[in-house]
Motif scaffolding. Structure first.
Motif, short mmCIF file in Angstrom:
data_model
loop_
_atom_site.label_atom_id
_atom_site.label_comp_id
_atom_site.label_asym_id
_atom_site.label_seq_id
_atom_site.Cartn_x
_atom_site.Cartn_y
_atom_site.Cartn_z
N GLY A 492 0.80 -1.20 0.00
CA GLY A 492 0.00 0.00 0.00
C GLY A 492 0.84 1.26 0.00
O GLY A 492 1.93 1.30 -0.57
N THR A 493 0.34 2.28 0.69
CA THR A 493 1.04 3.56 0.76
C THR A 493 1.82 3.63 2.06
O THR A 493 1.25 3.42 3.14
N VAL A 494 3.11 3.96 1.94
CA VAL A 494 3.99 4.00 3.11
C VAL A 494 4.38 5.44 3.40
O VAL A 494 4.72 6.20 2.48
N LYS A 495 4.34 5.86 4.69
CA LYS A 495 4.71 7.21 5.10
C LYS A 495 6.20 7.26 5.50
O LYS A 495 6.70 6.34 6.14
N ILE A 496 6.86 8.38 5.11
CA ILE A 496 8.27 8.61 5.48
C ILE A 496 8.36 10.00 6.10
O ILE A 496 7.81 10.98 5.57
N ALA A 497 9.05 10.13 7.21
CA ALA A 497 9.29 11.42 7.86
C ALA A 497 10.80 11.60 8.07
O ALA A 497 11.52 10.63 8.31
N ALA A 498 11.28 12.84 7.96
CA ALA A 498 12.73 13.12 8.11
C ALA A 498 12.93 14.47 8.80
O ALA A 498 12.06 15.35 8.76
N SER A 499 14.09 14.61 9.36
CA SER A 499 14.51 15.91 9.95
C SER A 499 15.81 16.35 9.27
O SER A 499 16.67 15.52 8.97
N ALA A 500 15.95 17.65 9.00
CA ALA A 500 17.17 18.20 8.37
C ALA A 500 17.46 19.56 8.99
O ALA A 500 16.54 20.35 9.25
N SER A 501 18.76 19.83 9.20
CA SER A 501 19.14 21.12 9.80
C SER A 501 20.50 21.56 9.24
O SER A 501 21.32 20.74 8.83
N ASP A 502 20.74 22.89 9.20
CA ASP A 502 22.00 23.48 8.73
C ASP A 502 22.12 24.87 9.34
O ASP A 502 21.10 25.58 9.47
N LYS A 503 23.33 25.26 9.70
CA LYS A 503 23.50 26.55 10.36
C LYS A 503 23.09 27.72 9.48
O LYS A 503 22.77 28.80 9.98
N ASN A 504 23.14 27.52 8.17
CA ASN A 504 22.74 28.59 7.25
C ASN A 504 21.40 28.30 6.57
O ASN A 504 20.99 29.05 5.69
N GLY A 505 20.75 27.20 6.96
CA GLY A 505 19.42 26.91 6.46
C GLY A 505 19.39 25.82 5.42
O GLY A 505 20.32 25.67 4.63
N VAL A 506 18.26 25.02 5.46
CA VAL A 506 18.03 23.96 4.49
C VAL A 506 17.07 24.48 3.43
O VAL A 506 16.04 25.09 3.73
N VAL A 507 17.41 24.23 2.18
CA VAL A 507 16.56 24.68 1.08
C VAL A 507 15.46 23.68 0.80
O VAL A 507 14.29 24.04 0.65
N LYS A 508 15.82 22.39 0.72
CA LYS A 508 14.83 21.36 0.37
C LYS A 508 15.37 19.99 0.72
O LYS A 508 16.58 19.78 0.88
N VAL A 509 14.39 19.05 0.81
CA VAL A 509 14.70 17.62 0.98
C VAL A 509 13.97 16.90 -0.13
O VAL A 509 12.78 17.14 -0.37
N GLN A 510 14.67 16.01 -0.82
CA GLN A 510 14.10 15.27 -1.93
C GLN A 510 14.00 13.79 -1.59
O GLN A 510 14.87 13.23 -0.89
#
Length: 563
Positions: A492-510
């Motif tokens: 079926g449909t599976v959910k994915i969650a993530a965390s991302a951090s950077d001192k100058n900022g994160v633009v995107k997660v793919q």
């Protein structure tokens, strides 16, 4: 008493040679001796202790050798001189001066047959002729001609001859008065010299060498007046000067074609009050008769000096608080004084140099007050543009506060200036001289970094601009917070969650499924849904995060299996 010349005397025995019977095919043996005709000397002749003789004779084959005897004693065997025949060098030995000797000569042919000995009685002359040559100096200063004379000449002197360095005969004397005239034009210019040779009856010789410094130039002359080429009205003195290594003989002053004086030192003449050109001529002779004529025109001057050139040129841009300027002037009577209109004196000689105080940026007139010898006055202006401002600089890249990723930081600026831009230099890099100006420097450690551009115009004025950038080569922190584990079975449909951090900022997660980007989330928290039906039985899952500097972080790949 001298016996008669060319007396033939047999003083040696015949040379015999043993020989067997001649064979029929052998050539005939030459047994005929030469016949000597002359010893090459004349009876009673005076000869030197070392004397060359050239005997003559005949032979049916040819003469090849000579043998000489002095007073009956063998004195040597000699040969043949090409083009002259038999020859012999006499060496008289210790025979006293004035003594008579008997010289014997015999000749030999190729078969070694010898002629009879022919003798001649001669007189030995050991005295070398000398004389006093005048002028006596070996090195002589001379004009266009000179006559040498000889005194104290020996009675047995046959000739006194003068030659140049190439042995060309220039003059000959065979009797008193012993005079040798010389035209110095006959001598080579590069090394003029002569050889004077005294020869006596025995051909003893003495050479005297004379070296010349030929002077065909007139005196060096000059004049001096109150001002060169200028004469005021009335009576003014003109001073004359002349110098010549041979000495000055006389002088004449001519003005307007008439003789006005003979005193070299000074001419006093009334030039009148009419404005005109008067030609003064100075004629000076040296002791050799060489003449120099100097002609000097004089004028009346009533005009102030005029500017020939000045530096800097009109409307030149200059910088600083003061300026050293130069001025070239022309005036027929010469320059009197040069001052600035600011009250400063100039240098004493042309080009005249003075220092001016400069004002604010913009045009400024520099004034020169000039006079000539007669105090004719004029003010001359030159205009400059004062420029103490650096170039105008426009920043192109990177922007202030820009994030920089990588080992190099590239930056560029544009600049303009009325004097022209000479160079633009990014601190830490080489200067760039072509617009737009671009350079790169090492990025260094992460953090803030100041970029400094120094831009100079062609006058040396500088403008400095700065920008601060942030070096960021550190990847963002990326973590999967919720998702099936690696090798999990999913449906079926599976959910994915993530965390991302950077001192100058994160633009995107793919989200990448089987290596392809299927979803992008630009806001935290980062969540994705995967419809497992769309990707086959084996599904490879990976997350990729970008920070604002462009650094990329990826998670490890998880493999799922669809039920």
């Amino acid at each position: 008493m001298i016996r008669s010349a060319a007396t033939a005397v047999i003083i040696s025995s015949l040379i015999l040679s043993a020989a067997g019977p001649a064979l029929a095919d052998e050539p005939a043996t030459d047994t005929t001796p030469p016949v000597i005709v002359s010893t090459g000397l004349i009876g009673g002749q005076y000869i030197r202790p070392f004397h060359m003789i050239y005997p003559t004779g005949t032979d049916d084959v040819g003469v090849t050798g000579t043998q000489v005897f002095v007073n009956g004693k063998h004195a040597g065997a000699y040969g043949w001189v090409e083009g002259m025949g038999p020859a012999a060098q006499l060496s008289i030995g210790d025979v006293a001066d004035g003594a008579e000797v008997e010289i014997g000569v015999r000749l030999r042919d190729t078969a070694y047959n010898w002629s009879e000995v022919l003798t001649t009685r001669v007189i030995v002359d050991r005295v070398i002729p000398t004389a006093t040559i005048s002028p006596a100096d070996q090195h002589i200063l001379v004009g266009r001609s000179l006559t040498f004379s000889a005194s104290g000449v020996p009675a047995d002197t046959a000739s006194i001859v003068m030659y140049d360095r190439d042995d060309r005969e220039l003059a000959r004397a065979t009797a008193a008065p012993w005079k040798l005239p010389l035209d110095t034009a006959q001598l080579p210019a590069d090394f003029p010299s002569v050889r004077i040779t005294i020869t006596d009856r025995a051909t003893n010789k003495t050479d005297y060498y004379k070296f010349f410094d030929i002077d065909t130039a007139g005196p060096e002359i000059s004049i001096n007046s109150p001002k060169a080429g200028i004469m005021g009205p009335g009576v003014w003195p003109v001073l004359g000067y002349a110098e010549d290594r041979a000495g000055v003989a006389r002088a004449e002053w001519w003005v307007d074609g008439a003789l006005r004086g003979r005193n070299l030192d000074q001419l006093s003449y009334d030039f009148g009050t009419r404005e005109r050109t008067a030609t003064v001529e100075l004629r000076v002779w040296d002791t050799f008769g060489n003449l120099t004529v100097g002609r000097y025109p004089f004028k009346i001057d009533a005009q102030a000096p005029t500017a020939v050139s000045h530096s800097p040129a009109t409307n030149t841009r200059v910088r600083g608080a003061t300026l050293k300027a130069t001025l070239r002037l022309a005036d027929p009577s010469g320059i009197g004084t040069v001052m600035t209109d600011q009250g400063y004196g100039a240098s004493a000689t042309s080009p005249f140099t003075a220092t001016f105080q400069l004002g604010q940026d913009g045009k400024q007139n520099l004034g020169w007050i000039v006079t000539d010898y007669w105090n004719n006055r004029r003010t001359i202006y030159q205009t400059v543009i004062v420029d103490n401002t650096g170039p105008s600089v426009a920043w192109l890249a990177p922007g202030n506060g820009a994030l920089i990723r990588g080992s190099k930081i590239s930056s560029s600026v544009r600049a303009s200036d009325g004097a022209g831009v000479a160079s633009a230099t990014l601190s830490g890099a080489k200067a760039d001289t072509t617009s737009p100006y671009a350079s790169s420097i090492t990025a260094g450690k992460d953090g803030k970094k100041t970029l400094t551009w120094t831009v100079r115009d062609k006058l040396g004025n500088a403008a400095v601009v700065r920008r601060t950038v942030i070096v960021d080569n550190t990847k963002a922190s990326l973590k999967v917070t919720k998702a099936p584990k690696n090798k999990a079975k999913v449906t079926g449909t599976v959910k994915i969650a993530a965390s991302a951090s950077d001192k100058n900022g994160v633009v995107k997660v793919q989200l990448l499924v089987n290596g392809k980007v299927v979803a992008t989330d630009a806001k935290a928290a980062y969540t994705f849904s995967v419809n497992t039906k769309k990707y086959g039985k084996t599904i490879k899952i990976q997350l990729r995060a970008y920070d604002k500097a462009g650094n990329v972080t990826t998670t490890s790949i998880r493999t799922w299996y669809r039920k």
